[in-house]
Write an enzyme that holds these catalytic residues in place. Structure first.
Site, short mmCIF file in Angstrom:
data_model
loop_
_atom_site.label_atom_id
_atom_site.label_comp_id
_atom_site.label_asym_id
_atom_site.label_seq_id
_atom_site.Cartn_x
_atom_site.Cartn_y
_atom_site.Cartn_z
N GLU A 3 0.85 -1.19 0.00
CA GLU A 3 0.00 0.00 0.00
C GLU A 3 0.89 1.24 0.00
O GLU A 3 1.82 1.35 0.81
CB GLU A 3 -0.91 0.01 1.24
CG GLU A 3 -1.83 1.20 1.34
CD GLU A 3 -2.95 1.18 0.31
OE1 GLU A 3 -3.46 2.26 -0.03
OE2 GLU A 3 -3.29 0.06 -0.15
N ASN A 189 6.47 6.29 0.11
CA ASN A 189 7.82 5.73 -0.02
C ASN A 189 8.36 5.15 1.28
O ASN A 189 9.57 5.09 1.48
CB ASN A 189 8.78 6.79 -0.57
CG ASN A 189 8.33 7.35 -1.90
OD1 ASN A 189 7.94 6.60 -2.79
ND2 ASN A 189 8.36 8.68 -2.04
N ARG A 190 7.45 4.76 2.16
CA ARG A 190 7.82 4.18 3.46
C ARG A 190 8.61 5.16 4.33
O ARG A 190 9.28 4.75 5.29
CB ARG A 190 8.62 2.88 3.28
CG ARG A 190 7.80 1.74 2.66
CD ARG A 190 6.63 1.37 3.54
NE ARG A 190 5.87 0.23 3.05
CZ ARG A 190 4.74 0.33 2.34
NH1 ARG A 190 4.28 1.53 2.01
NH2 ARG A 190 4.09 -0.75 1.96
N LEU A 191 8.52 6.45 4.03
CA LEU A 191 9.18 7.46 4.85
C LEU A 191 8.15 8.01 5.83
O LEU A 191 7.74 9.17 5.77
CB LEU A 191 9.79 8.55 3.97
CG LEU A 191 10.90 8.07 3.03
CD1 LEU A 191 11.41 9.23 2.18
CD2 LEU A 191 12.04 7.45 3.82
#
Length: 226
Positions: A3, A189-191
């Site tokens: 996701e 971006n998983r940040l």
């Protein structure tokens, strides 16, 4: 399965001065999402405990109260989690608000609520749930579902609707006093944003020599790398 979160960020400059106030803001938003069908049981939290040897266990429990002192849940004092808390009061709570791409992670210590506070909450429970607290020897092995149903039926005959059910002496609340509360917001971006309140001086709130007050309640906020 992946996701890509597309949410607004979490800025330390917009946070409340203390974590319980900030939790109140987020919890109200979670409750509003639940009313619209976007989230199920926002007060559901994963309670993780460990025994005296450090062996962990976890389960989902419903938070029933929160205020400036911490978070409250109720359980059978003979249950596994209660036995582990008696040996090791350190625990964590996790509120997994996945549809909102949010989590709240609490670490702290648990202590039993007063008998008066327990009784007040017990009286607010539905009649069937009051009987359930008596019928279930939580975490103990039983022979069958029928055994549990028979216990409940016997209690229902003894205390029919309209009669007062006594508060079980083996049942009550725990209040979790937080030492740290992390607010997690999913980002692209998983940040992800991770902002954590840490109580200066530990769970009792006392500031150590050379320490500093992180606001009126003695909290500091730190950003964690995702």
């Amino acid at each position: 399965m992946r996701e890509q979160y597309r949410t607004e960020g979490l800025d330390a400059r917009t946070l409340a001065a203390d974590p319980m106030t900030q939790f109140g803001h987020w919890f109200r938003e979670a409750a509003e999402s639940a009313m619209l069908g976007g989230l199920y049981e926002p007060n559901a939290m994963i309670v993780s405990t460990a025994d005296a040897e450090g062996r962990p266990s976890a389960r989902t429990v419903l938070m029933k109260q929160y205020d400036a002192r911490g978070f409250v849940f109720f359980t059978n004092y003979g249950s596994r989690k209660a036995r582990e808390l008696a040996a090791n009061p350190h625990l964590s709570l996790l509120f997994p608000w996945h549809p909102m791409a949010r989590q709240v992670l609490v670490t702290g210590t648990a202590a039993r609520t007063s008998a008066e506070e327990t009784a007040a909450y017990f009286r607010s429970r539905p009649h069937g749930s009051q009987l359930g607290a008596w019928a279930s020897a939580q975490s103990e092995v039983i022979a069958s579902r029928g055994e549990l149903d028979r216990r409940w039926a016997e209690l229902n005959a003894r205390y029919p609707v309209g009669t007062e059910v006594p508060v079980p002496p083996h049942w009550g609340g725990f209040r979790v006093t937080p030492a740290a509360v992390e607010f997690w917001q999913g980002r692209r971006n998983r940040l992800h944003d991770r902002l954590r309140y840490v109580r200066e001086g530990g769970a009792d709130g006392r500031v150590p020599e050379g320490g500093r007050e992180g606001g009126a309640a003695g909290w500091r906020v730190e950003r964690l790398s995702p």
